[in-house]
Design an enzyme around this catalytic site. Structure first.
Site, PDB file in Angstrom:
ATOM      1  N   PHE A  11      49.216 -14.581  45.553  1.00  0.00           N
ATOM      2  CA  PHE A  11      49.221 -13.637  46.701  1.00  0.00           C
ATOM      3  C   PHE A  11      47.896 -12.628  46.295  1.00  0.00           C
ATOM      4  O   PHE A  11      47.052 -12.550  47.392  1.00  0.00           O
ATOM      5  CB  PHE A  11      50.525 -12.985  46.473  1.00  0.00           C
ATOM      6  CG  PHE A  11      50.605 -11.338  46.916  1.00  0.00           C
ATOM      7  CD1 PHE A  11      50.414 -11.191  48.249  1.00  0.00           C
ATOM      8  CD2 PHE A  11      50.980 -10.327  46.343  1.00  0.00           C
ATOM      9  CE1 PHE A  11      50.303  -9.871  48.819  1.00  0.00           C
ATOM     10  CE2 PHE A  11      51.057  -8.965  46.746  1.00  0.00           C
ATOM     11  CZ  PHE A  11      50.697  -9.008  47.990  1.00  0.00           C
ATOM     12  N   SER A  75      49.478 -15.628  36.963  1.00  0.00           N
ATOM     13  CA  SER A  75      50.945 -15.548  36.250  1.00  0.00           C
ATOM     14  C   SER A  75      51.927 -15.434  37.284  1.00  0.00           C
ATOM     15  O   SER A  75      51.623 -15.030  38.475  1.00  0.00           O
ATOM     16  CB  SER A  75      50.795 -14.113  35.512  1.00  0.00           C
ATOM     17  OG  SER A  75      52.300 -13.902  34.770  1.00  0.00           O
ATOM     18  N   TYR A 145      57.399 -10.816  30.425  1.00  0.00           N
ATOM     19  CA  TYR A 145      56.425 -10.739  31.477  1.00  0.00           C
ATOM     20  C   TYR A 145      55.801  -9.477  30.768  1.00  0.00           C
ATOM     21  O   TYR A 145      54.336  -9.411  30.358  1.00  0.00           O
ATOM     22  CB  TYR A 145      56.909 -10.467  32.728  1.00  0.00           C
ATOM     23  CG  TYR A 145      55.501 -10.112  33.777  1.00  0.00           C
ATOM     24  CD1 TYR A 145      54.766 -10.937  33.952  1.00  0.00           C
ATOM     25  CD2 TYR A 145      55.634  -8.644  34.425  1.00  0.00           C
ATOM     26  CE1 TYR A 145      53.658 -10.541  35.007  1.00  0.00           C
ATOM     27  CE2 TYR A 145      54.891  -8.414  35.352  1.00  0.00           C
ATOM     28  CZ  TYR A 145      53.678  -9.247  35.671  1.00  0.00           C
ATOM     29  OH  TYR A 145      52.898  -8.918  36.570  1.00  0.00           O
TER      30      TYR A 145
END
Ligand code: UDP
Length: 314
Positions: A11, A75, A145
């Protein structure tokens, strides 16, 4: 410049590649397509200044020729992705950051790390300035994360201090816009897709938790200004990028219902573990160093995103 963008089919990565090419730079995009998608970069394929290489950046990275900058954006980035891919998430933040720093060092290139507001965890300070150390649960499901990105920051700072590398860190707050995946799982894409399909909008918990949503073009402008400014001691500290306009998740749901004209209901779902209660960037550093502030307001940004999903999911 010749710029390597990891996560270049994702994205944010794909928007960065597109803008870099438009500014006249050459781009090498690396992506293992775990959450990225070649559809995001298909329109760049004919450009002789653009190259795509399918590669997992947790493995040794070889790029031939000169490289002036390395931007590490690879990621998984949605909470449902960390739950499904916890080990890949940890590896790309740790091993992947090491490999991309190694590439930048070898090429004597500038380095820019995509970090995150998740380093602040469930913050006890609102808004969050870069000086806040955060409130992260290292062993919770989101910790994969948060801790990967905290490690990535520590590693980047070690290369900056020990090797004298020109390394910079951006902390990215919630960002939305075209090229989010319809099944991405994040709140803006979920609500828009649900509204367009006439399905219930799934609010997790009470919906009183807050987020601050930045439209992707604003984010890209900020990040590229930071990439391009001259080295200075100011850059010893990460820089927050996001839109400081804070709203509740319930308010976002109502806005999306109004903008899509949908008659979908709202449905309550269980709140995920360690879901931050508030989040809002203090962007005074970005404004002072770069003169940057976001320009796209929420309705404009949501309308552009709704248009994208209308085309994508028919
Ligand atoms: N959320 C929600 N419904 C959804 C998806 C997310 O209410 O269908 C909530 C989520 O619990 C969080 C906020 O929206 O409080 C933002 O979630 P997102 O996954 O977009 O990003 P986060 O900021 O949590 O990483």
């Amino acid at each position: 410049m010749r710029v390597v963008v990891t996560g270049g089919a994702g994205f944010l990565g794909s928007h960065l590649c597109e803008r870099l090419l438009a500014l006249g730079h050459d781009v090498v995009a690396l992506d293992n397509l775990l959450t990225g998608d070649t559809d995001n970069i298909a329109h760049l394929a004919g450009n002789p200044r653009f190259r795509f290489v399918k590669h997992n950046v947790t493995e040794y990275i070889f790029v031939d020729g000169a490289v002036d900058a390395v931007m590490h954006f690879a990621s998984p980035a949605s909470p449902i992705d960390y739950l499904e891919m916890p080990i890949q998430t940890l590896k790309v933040g740790s091993l992947g950051t090491h490999k991309t720093l190694g590439l930048a060092r070898e090429k004597k290139a500038r380095f820019l790390l995509a970090s995150t507001s998740e380093v602040y965890g469930d913050p006890l300070v609102n808004p969050q300035p870069e000086t806040y150390w955060g409130n992260v649960n290292p062993i919770g499901p989101r910790g994969v994360y948060d801790e990967a990105k905290r490690f990535a920051e520590a590693m980047t700072m070690a290369y900056r201090r020990y090797h004298g590398m020109d390394a910079r860190i951006v902390r990215i707050f919630n960002t939305y816009g075209p090229r989010m995946r319809p099944n991405d799982g994040r709140v803006v894409s979920n609500f828009i897709v649900q509204a367009l399909r006439g399905e219930p909008l799934t609010i997790y918990g009470e919906g009183s938790q807050t987020r601050s949503f930045c439209y992707v073009s604003d984010l890209v402008s900020g990040i590229l200004s930071l990439l391009l400014i001259a080295p200075s001691e100011e850059l010893d500290v990460p820089v927050n990028f996001g839109n400081p306009e804070e709203r509740t998740v319930r308010d976002l749901a109502n806005k999306i219902l109004a903008l899509t004209g949908s008659s979908s209901r709202i449905e309550a779902r269980e709140l995920p573990v360690d879901d931050p209660k508030v989040r809002r960037p203090d962007i005074s550093r970005a404004t002072r160093i770069l003169g940057w502030t976001p320009e796209v307001d929420i309705e404009q940004g949501l309308n552009l995103t709704i248009e994208y999903f209308r085309r994508k999911i028919v």
